[in-house]
Design a protein around this motif. Structure first.
Motif, PDB file in Angstrom:
ATOM      1  N   GLU A 197     -21.256  20.378  16.623  1.00 39.31           N
ATOM      2  CA  GLU A 197     -20.739  21.161  15.658  1.00 39.31           C
ATOM      3  C   GLU A 197     -19.308  20.651  14.547  1.00 39.31           C
ATOM      4  O   GLU A 197     -19.412  20.722  13.711  1.00 39.31           O
ATOM      5  CB  GLU A 197     -20.106  21.772  16.653  1.00 39.31           C
ATOM      6  N   ILE A 198     -18.628  19.784  15.117  1.00 33.65           N
ATOM      7  CA  ILE A 198     -17.344  19.168  14.213  1.00 33.65           C
ATOM      8  C   ILE A 198     -17.979  18.385  13.581  1.00 33.65           C
ATOM      9  O   ILE A 198     -18.240  18.077  12.204  1.00 33.65           O
ATOM     10  CB  ILE A 198     -16.032  18.361  15.135  1.00 33.65           C
ATOM     11  N   ALA A 199     -18.367  17.405  14.272  1.00 35.79           N
ATOM     12  CA  ALA A 199     -19.868  15.960  13.088  1.00 35.79           C
ATOM     13  C   ALA A 199     -20.758  16.124  12.304  1.00 35.79           C
ATOM     14  O   ALA A 199     -20.427  16.072  10.853  1.00 35.79           O
ATOM     15  CB  ALA A 199     -20.761  15.365  14.376  1.00 35.79           C
ATOM     16  N   SER A 200     -21.029  17.928  12.660  1.00 34.88           N
ATOM     17  CA  SER A 200     -22.279  18.185  10.768  1.00 34.88           C
ATOM     18  C   SER A 200     -20.739  19.364  10.306  1.00 34.88           C
ATOM     19  O   SER A 200     -21.299  18.994   9.293  1.00 34.88           O
ATOM     20  CB  SER A 200     -22.858  19.531  11.515  1.00 34.88           C
ATOM     21  N   ALA A 201     -19.990  19.620  10.449  1.00 39.20           N
ATOM     22  CA  ALA A 201     -18.769  19.768   9.606  1.00 39.20           C
ATOM     23  C   ALA A 201     -18.306  19.187   8.250  1.00 39.20           C
ATOM     24  O   ALA A 201     -18.184  19.223   7.738  1.00 39.20           O
ATOM     25  CB  ALA A 201     -17.940  20.578  10.324  1.00 39.20           C
TER      26      ALA A 201
END
Length: 292
Positions: A197-201
């Motif tokens: 999720e963090i990487a996608s953001a």
């Protein structure tokens, strides 16, 4: 190696250290204290991580953290690392007056943790610290009084700069991706379910973010999130919230898992931790009985 560790009062500590440091030493990994820390770097190729970012540390940098704020020094390359710090208890607010502690308390949690003093001001702070080292090594009289007086002068120099409107060090923010990841974790701690999720953001791959984070911060991204959640939980428990409410607010999806991780990281259950805090609070708030 030089390590001058001096107890100024029962709860104020002065420490001056010089050592040869290498990259990736565990003692520099993210950590918190139960006291306020006023930290000065004198020499060394280092960066600093504190809650919402990674920052350069040019000459004159001062870092100030309060209990619960995750921080660490990042050794960029093998170097001679010289620094000094003062450990200050929160109750110093009542002992010397709140105005002396405003750089620690008059700001949002995890933000505005550093500033750069003028060359004159940082030279004064260094001179006081080096004078303290000389007095300690000589065993001179009145050491405690002199160091305490010098500490108040140093706090004055830091707070005067803290009060200025242009004291931000945002221009020194480095490694934008890692800094953005740290800020994202702080803002979405209760919602994060995976590192993806963090990487996608941040519009990067999970593998690239994870590798870069571990290389820069010294711990894995997953481990950092867990540590951040545990520190958040401790702070909320100390504020009086129930363990069940804390579990949800810190992003632990399962209460049993929360208890398991909290016990592993802290050494006790959330309930027992809260009970201990409450007993300590009552002990401090109950006036002593009069002698008959």
């Amino acid at each position: 190696m030089r390590d001058i560790y001096y107890i100024v009062t029962d709860n104020i500590i002065f420490n001056y250290q010089t050592s040869t440091e290498d990259v990736g030493l565990k003692r520099h990994y993210p950590h918190t204290h139960d006291f306020c820390e006023l930290y000065f770097i004198v020499e060394g190729n280092c960066s600093y991580m504190v809650e919402n970012g990674v920052f350069d540390m040019p000459y004159g940098t001062v870092i100030f953290t309060r209990p619960g704020e995750l921080h660490s020094v990042i050794i960029n390359e093998p170097c001679e690392y010289t620094r000094f710090y003062y450990a200050l208890p929160l109750n110093l607010l009542s002992e010397i007056g709140g105005e002396h502690m405003r750089c620690f308390m008059n700001r949002p949690f995890g933000k505005r943790n550093s500033l750069i003093l003028s060359s004159d001001a940082i030279d004064r702070c260094k001179s006081r610290a080096e004078h303290a080292v000389t007095l300690i090594e000589r065993g001179a009289p009145d050491i405690k009084s002199i160091i305490l007086a010098d500490l108040l002068q140093t706090l004055h120099d830091v707070n005067m700069r803290f009060d200025e409107p242009d004291n931000t060090v945002s221009g020194l923010r480095q490694n934008t991706m890692i800094s953005d990841a740290l800020a994202y974790i702080n803002e979405h701690l209760s919602e994060i379910r995976s590192t993806a999720e963090i990487a996608s953001a941040l519009y990067v791959s999970r593998e690239y973010l994870s590798r870069s984070f571990t290389r820069c911060i010294g711990v894995t991204l997953t481990k950092y999130i867990t540590k951040k959640r545990i520190e958040c939980a401790k702070n909320l428990l100390m504020s009086g919230k129930t363990p069940i409410d804390v579990c949800a607010e810190c992003g632990f999806g399962d209460y049993s898992y929360f208890i398991q991780i909290f016990r592993r990281e802290v050494g006790t259950t959330p309930f027992d931790f809260a009970q201990h805090i409450e007993k300590r609070r009552l002990a401090y708030s109950t006036p002593p009985r009069e002698l008959k």
